[in-house]
Design a protein around this motif. Structure first.
Motif, PDB file in Angstrom:
ATOM      1  N   TYR A 273     -33.240 -24.511   6.177  1.00  0.00           N
ATOM      2  CA  TYR A 273     -32.061 -26.186   6.262  1.00  0.00           C
ATOM      3  C   TYR A 273     -32.037 -25.759   7.622  1.00  0.00           C
ATOM      4  O   TYR A 273     -31.894 -25.095   8.131  1.00  0.00           O
ATOM      5  N   ASP A 274     -31.413 -27.385   8.331  1.00  0.00           N
ATOM      6  CA  ASP A 274     -32.046 -27.914   9.623  1.00  0.00           C
ATOM      7  C   ASP A 274     -30.798 -27.860   9.656  1.00  0.00           C
ATOM      8  O   ASP A 274     -29.941 -27.145   8.900  1.00  0.00           O
ATOM      9  N   ARG A 278     -30.616 -30.139   5.588  1.00  0.00           N
ATOM     10  CA  ARG A 278     -31.394 -30.793   4.353  1.00  0.00           C
ATOM     11  C   ARG A 278     -32.086 -29.662   4.780  1.00  0.00           C
ATOM     12  O   ARG A 278     -32.777 -28.992   5.727  1.00  0.00           O
ATOM     13  N   MET A 280     -36.027 -28.252   4.480  1.00  0.00           N
ATOM     14  CA  MET A 280     -37.091 -28.243   5.276  1.00  0.00           C
ATOM     15  C   MET A 280     -37.896 -27.324   4.777  1.00  0.00           C
ATOM     16  O   MET A 280     -39.531 -28.897   4.826  1.00  0.00           O
ATOM     17  N   LYS A 326     -39.399 -32.779   7.809  1.00  0.00           N
ATOM     18  CA  LYS A 326     -38.653 -32.900   9.350  1.00  0.00           C
ATOM     19  C   LYS A 326     -37.358 -33.501   9.108  1.00  0.00           C
ATOM     20  O   LYS A 326     -37.418 -35.025   8.745  1.00  0.00           O
ATOM     21  N   THR A 327     -36.303 -34.007   9.854  1.00  0.00           N
ATOM     22  CA  THR A 327     -35.437 -34.757   9.849  1.00  0.00           C
ATOM     23  C   THR A 327     -34.953 -35.616  11.012  1.00  0.00           C
ATOM     24  O   THR A 327     -35.086 -35.173  12.751  1.00  0.00           O
TER      25      THR A 327
END
Length: 359
Positions: A273-274, A278, A280, A326-327
């Protein structure tokens, strides 16, 4: 108050006067002292005569020398440091006129300051090696081809050839580690791998350094900042086994290292998770079959050395990993001061006219 004289009072007073004459400095030195010293001397002698009359001669002499020492009455000196050396070179933090390093060196050389040359010596750590010596080449289609097929028999023949060099390395390892065995080591290696991954998810630096080498540590923690890792070990599909053993030396001939490659076919779950929470990569509820060739190393000369995780061998025929989601930030309109994003009115797009392609 009236004092009663004793039979020894006359003798003690004469002894005190003799000591006072011996301890008193000449008149030339008294002229340099303070004006009231002579008056203080007579009062001091009168008060000390009664107390020193009954004491031994040695103690009286020591006290008289301490009290009548001219050095005690001299004025104390004050030392003030004075800076006389001129600074020919001013550091750039004080005088920022020379901004670039070339200008700073030029100004320093003009002032007579010699800049030493930088030694580009790379530090070397002898606790572990810098790589994998004579890395194991996994056969293509491992864990997919049956050992009874034609390709499986070829792989078996190649393994027999590599086992000859591995047997020589096993003998060297057993000379330094008598408890080493290719039958019991795979289970121990799997426990080290599982514990290292658990400490990686919790980011326990102290424990992780005792489980992985200095070469493997930066590779494991690189890029994990601001991320959350969830890793679990589900089960072992095949028992782990030793497939490759090497015993290289470094720096000198007697400085030996043991490298053991263990084949592990397990089922694991991995989720990354980032910093926004979220997902990943992977998923916590999706177990995957993983075939790994893990290399473990130990400094054999060190009596306190331990088997630690040194690296992994990724074959060329291994499938590619899933892409990382990626966000990113989508740039919006430029806002004026005291303006909110909700207050902006965006023009509605006009409906496009449909074209009829057939009658």
């Amino acid at each position: 108050m009236k004092l009663h004289e004793t039979p020894h009072s006359s003798l003690d007073s004469s002894r005190f006067n003799l000591l006072l004459e011996l301890a008193t400095p000449p008149s030339s030195q008294w002229s340099r002292l303070l004006p009231g010293m002579q008056c203080a001397k007579s009062k001091m002698a009168a008060s000390m005569q009664l107390s020193m009359a009954r004491q031994p001669l040695r103690i009286c002499l020591q006290r008289v020398e301490c009290l009548l020492n001219p050095a005690r009455l001299a004025p104390s000196s004050l030392v003030v440091p004075v800076r006389t050396k001129k600074r020919h070179f001013i550091p750039p933090a004080v005088n920022a006129k020379y901004a670039t390093p070339e200008e700073q060196k030029k100004h320093a050389r003009a002032a007579g300051f010699v800049v030493p040359h930088e030694r580009l010596a790379r530090p070397m750590n002898i606790a572990c090696t810098a790589g994998i010596f004579d890395a194991y080449v996994p056969p293509e289609g491992d864990a997919r081809i049956s050992s009874l097929s034609k390709e499986g028999l070829k792989q078996r023949a190649e393994q027999l050839k590599q086992n000859v060099a591995s047997q020589l390395a096993i003998r060297k390892i057993k000379d330094h580690d008598q408890d080493f065995s290719t039958k019991t080591f795979p289970e121990k290696a799997q426990e080290i791998l599982i514990e290292a991954h658990h400490n990686l998810t919790n980011f326990n630096k102290q424990k992780l350094h005792s489980l992985v080498t200095e070469r493997c540590y930066p590779e494991m923690v690189r890029g994990n900042r601001y991320k959350t890792i969830r890793w679990t070990f589900v089960e072992s599909l095949e028992p782990p086994r030793v497939v490759h053993v090497r015993c290289p030396d470094m720096v000198s001939k007697g400085n030996l290292y043991g490298q053991v490659t263990v084949r592990m076919h397990t089922r694991q779950t991995l989720a990354i998770y980032d910093r926004f929470g979220r997902l990943m990569y992977g998923g916590e509820e999706i177990p995957k079959d993983v075939l790994e060739y893990v290399v473990f190393e130990r400094h054999l000369v060190n009596p306190y050395g331990l088997w630690r995780l040194h690296g992994k061998i990724v074959p060329a025929w291994a499938p590619s990993k899933d892409p990382i989601i990626k966000t990113v930030v989508i740039p919006g309109p430029t806002l004026e001061p005291l303006q909110e994003y909700e207050d902006i009115s965006f023009p509605e797009a006009a409906p496009t006219q449909q074209t009829q392609w057939h009658q």
